[in-house]
Design an enzyme around this catalytic site. Structure first.
Site, PDB file in Angstrom:
ATOM      1  N   THR A   1      90.127  71.279 186.044  1.00  0.00           N
ATOM      2  CA  THR A   1      91.134  70.639 186.902  1.00  0.00           C
ATOM      3  C   THR A   1      90.484  69.663 187.872  1.00  0.00           C
ATOM      4  O   THR A   1      91.002  68.573 188.120  1.00  0.00           O
ATOM      5  CB  THR A   1      91.936  71.709 187.670  1.00  0.00           C
ATOM      6  OG1 THR A   1      92.478  72.658 186.730  1.00  0.00           O
ATOM      7  CG2 THR A   1      93.080  71.100 188.462  1.00  0.00           C
TER       8      THR A   1
ATOM      9  N   GLU B   1      96.519  72.664 182.478  1.00  0.00           N
ATOM     10  CA  GLU B   1      96.980  73.904 181.832  1.00  0.00           C
ATOM     11  C   GLU B   1      97.625  73.593 180.476  1.00  0.00           C
ATOM     12  O   GLU B   1      98.663  74.139 180.108  1.00  0.00           O
ATOM     13  CB  GLU B   1      97.998  74.644 182.731  1.00  0.00           C
ATOM     14  CG  GLU B   1      97.536  74.933 184.136  1.00  0.00           C
ATOM     15  CD  GLU B   1      96.284  75.834 184.204  1.00  0.00           C
ATOM     16  OE1 GLU B   1      95.613  75.819 185.212  1.00  0.00           O
ATOM     17  OE2 GLU B   1      95.992  76.524 183.205  1.00  0.00           O
TER      18      GLU B   1
HETATM   19  N1  LIG Z   1      81.697  81.491 188.407  1.00  0.00           N
HETATM   20  C1  LIG Z   1      82.036  80.219 188.786  1.00  0.00           C
HETATM   21  N2  LIG Z   1      81.435  79.173 188.204  1.00  0.00           N
HETATM   22  C2  LIG Z   1      81.739  77.899 188.582  1.00  0.00           C
HETATM   23  N3  LIG Z   1      82.640  77.569 189.543  1.00  0.00           N
HETATM   24  C3  LIG Z   1      83.271  78.597 190.149  1.00  0.00           C
HETATM   25  C4  LIG Z   1      83.000  79.964 189.800  1.00  0.00           C
HETATM   26  N4  LIG Z   1      83.784  80.733 190.572  1.00  0.00           N
HETATM   27  C5  LIG Z   1      84.496  79.915 191.367  1.00  0.00           C
HETATM   28  N5  LIG Z   1      84.189  78.623 191.125  1.00  0.00           N
HETATM   29  C6  LIG Z   1      84.778  77.463 191.819  1.00  0.00           C
HETATM   30  O1  LIG Z   1      85.772  76.913 190.923  1.00  0.00           O
HETATM   31  C7  LIG Z   1      85.740  75.490 191.020  1.00  0.00           C
HETATM   32  C8  LIG Z   1      86.335  74.863 189.762  1.00  0.00           C
HETATM   33  O2  LIG Z   1      87.739  74.971 189.906  1.00  0.00           O
HETATM   34  P1  LIG Z   1      88.704  74.249 188.843  1.00  0.00           P
HETATM   35  O3  LIG Z   1      88.371  72.804 188.735  1.00  0.00           O
HETATM   36  O4  LIG Z   1      90.097  74.631 189.220  1.00  0.00           O
HETATM   37  O5  LIG Z   1      88.261  74.975 187.497  1.00  0.00           O
HETATM   38  P2  LIG Z   1      89.111  75.193 186.135  1.00  0.00           P
HETATM   39  O6  LIG Z   1      90.258  74.232 186.161  1.00  0.00           O
HETATM   40  O7  LIG Z   1      88.133  74.895 185.038  1.00  0.00           O
HETATM   41  O8  LIG Z   1      89.537  76.629 186.140  1.00  0.00           O
HETATM   42  C9  LIG Z   1      84.277  75.179 191.220  1.00  0.00           C
HETATM   43  O9  LIG Z   1      84.119  73.926 191.893  1.00  0.00           O
HETATM   44  C10 LIG Z   1      83.776  76.333 192.096  1.00  0.00           C
HETATM   45  O10 LIG Z   1      83.850  76.007 193.472  1.00  0.00           O
HETATM   46  C1  LIG Z   2      91.492  83.244 179.528  1.00  0.00           C
HETATM   47  C2  LIG Z   2      92.977  83.242 179.728  1.00  0.00           C
HETATM   48  C3  LIG Z   2      93.562  82.624 180.818  1.00  0.00           C
HETATM   49  N1  LIG Z   2      94.922  82.621 180.965  1.00  0.00           N
HETATM   50  C4  LIG Z   2      95.553  81.977 182.130  1.00  0.00           C
HETATM   51  C5  LIG Z   2      94.927  82.350 183.449  1.00  0.00           C
HETATM   52  C6  LIG Z   2      95.190  81.142 184.287  1.00  0.00           C
HETATM   53  O1  LIG Z   2      96.472  81.239 184.874  1.00  0.00           O
HETATM   54  C7  LIG Z   2      95.148  79.984 183.298  1.00  0.00           C
HETATM   55  C8  LIG Z   2      93.836  79.238 183.268  1.00  0.00           C
HETATM   56  O2  LIG Z   2      93.577  78.690 184.489  1.00  0.00           O
HETATM   57  P1  LIG Z   2      92.340  77.674 184.798  1.00  0.00           P
HETATM   58  O3  LIG Z   2      92.979  76.477 185.345  1.00  0.00           O
HETATM   59  O4  LIG Z   2      91.592  77.440 183.538  1.00  0.00           O
HETATM   60  O5  LIG Z   2      91.522  78.412 185.807  1.00  0.00           O
HETATM   61  O6  LIG Z   2      95.381  80.547 182.005  1.00  0.00           O
HETATM   62  C9  LIG Z   2      95.752  83.235 180.032  1.00  0.00           C
HETATM   63  O7  LIG Z   2      97.003  83.220 180.165  1.00  0.00           O
HETATM   64  N2  LIG Z   2      95.174  83.834 178.953  1.00  0.00           N
HETATM   65  C10 LIG Z   2      93.830  83.879 178.748  1.00  0.00           C
HETATM   66  O8  LIG Z   2      93.366  84.450 177.736  1.00  0.00           O
END
Ligand SMILES: Nc1ncnc2c1ncn2[C@@H]1O[C@H](COP(=O)(O)OP(=O)(O)O)[C@@H](O)[C@H]1O
Ligand SMILES: Cc1cn([C@H]2C[C@H](O)[C@@H](COP(=O)(O)O)O2)c(=O)[nH]c1=O
Ligand SMILES: [Zn+2]
Length: 293
Positions: free
Chosen positions: A99, A170
């Protein structure tokens, strides 16, 4: 929460980009052609709108032919059609920065004068429905939708025609991801930037994210840090016992892990689940025995 600086909402209406079928100079060809040059995908858009080709191929009585239409109408129509778009895909486990990368790219497009819109799935209720929010709290206003197909109607066709870039977060939750991206880039000339999970908690293909890889100009796989050893994390481990694929949650339910700790973690979770289930079964049979007496 930090908020990306209010993006200038630039009205960018390139008159020449009027869709060809709205162009007053465009006249439908009088002869019917079978556009054999356009292949259709089995799961792609059925019979996409024919783009104004300056040359058309066909078959009559088993003989191939090509007609070059050099009329000003075809040239005007071709000039009026929106340019072909692009599709960029960002994947990886949770917390990989998908994101964050999406918001950065969208902001860069906006700063360079392109008109942008952001969409996310309305299934993602973790941080409210009116914004896309990163795990660090960076926000951007968005359209929260159940399906991508209603976006054009929701936004209004005229407003839709004016935007250049569409961000989708998402993406794993959108069943119509393939058709929307294909149409937006191939027919409407949009740049579509897609962020989503490539795999679910079982490391299986999640939704239609992997289906759009063949449509993409670029694919980026990001990694997080393994919560157990700090190495690069490629996978998402679910810490709880639920087994449905879609389960909204954050670090309360999921953690990014490396391969070693994914495999070890799954073993621990499955063993725990088996012990709990056999314990339950044991309790149930003990209860039944007790009630029989
Ligand atoms: N284990 C982890 N590894 C990397 N980043 C993490 C971790 N736990 C928390 N974070 C935080 O999550 C942020 C990334 O958030 P986001 O862009 O919303 O990720 P995604 O959309 O891939 O879930 C990173 O910048 C960091 O601050
Ligand atoms: C692995 C996994 C994730 N999800 C859901 C959990 C979160 O709401 C989103 C992923 O969020 P992010 O932006 O990547 O942090 O997906 C799920 O529904 N099922 C799964 O197996
Ligand atoms: Zn690890």
């Amino acid at each position: 929460m930090l908020q990306i600086s209010k993006m200038k909402s630039l009205l960018f209406i390139p008159p020449k980009h009027l869709p060809f079928h709205q162009n007053p100079n465009f006249k439908k060809p009088t002869i019917f052609f079978s556009q054999i040059s356009r292949h259709t995908h089995s799961s792609g858009p059925a019979n996409p709108l024919p783009r104004p080709l300056s040359a058309m191929n066909g078959v009559i009585d088993g003989r191939d032919f090509t007609i070059e239409d050099r009329s000003s109408t075809a040239a005007a129509a071709a000039a009026a059609a929106p340019p072909f778009g692009e599709i960029h895909v960002i994947v990886g486990p949770m917390f990989a920065g998908k994101t964050t990368a999406l918001l950065r790219r969208i902001q860069a497009e906006s700063v360079s004068g392109r008109r942008v819109a952001m969409i996310k799935s309305n299934k993602d209720t973790r941080y409210g429905l009116d914004s896309v929010v990163t795990h660090d709290g960076v926000k951007m206003p968005c359209w929260a939708l159940n399906d991508l197909s209603i976006f054009k109607a929701k936004m209004g066709p005229e407003a839709y025609d004016k935007i250049d870039v569409i961000g989708i977060d998402e993406a794993q939750f959108f069943k119509d991801l393939y058709e929307f991206c294909c149409n937006a880039a191939d027919q409407d000339g949009k740049t579509v930037i897609v962020a989503g999970l490539d795999g679910d908690y079982l490391r299986r293909s999640f939704g239609s994210v992997l289906d759009i890889i063949p449509l993409a100009d670029s694919v980026t796989k990001l990694t997080a840090r393994c919560e157990l050893c700090g190495k690069r994390a490629f996978f998402t481990l679910r810490k709880t016992n639920e087994t449905q694929t879609e389960l909204i949650g954050g670090s309360d339910v999921y953690m990014p892990v490396c391969r070693k700790h994914y495999v070890n973690g799954q073993v621990v979770i499955e063993t725990t689940r088996n012990v709990l289930e056999s314990g339950k079964a044991h309790c149930n049979s003990a209860l039944e025995a007790a009630t029989v007496v």
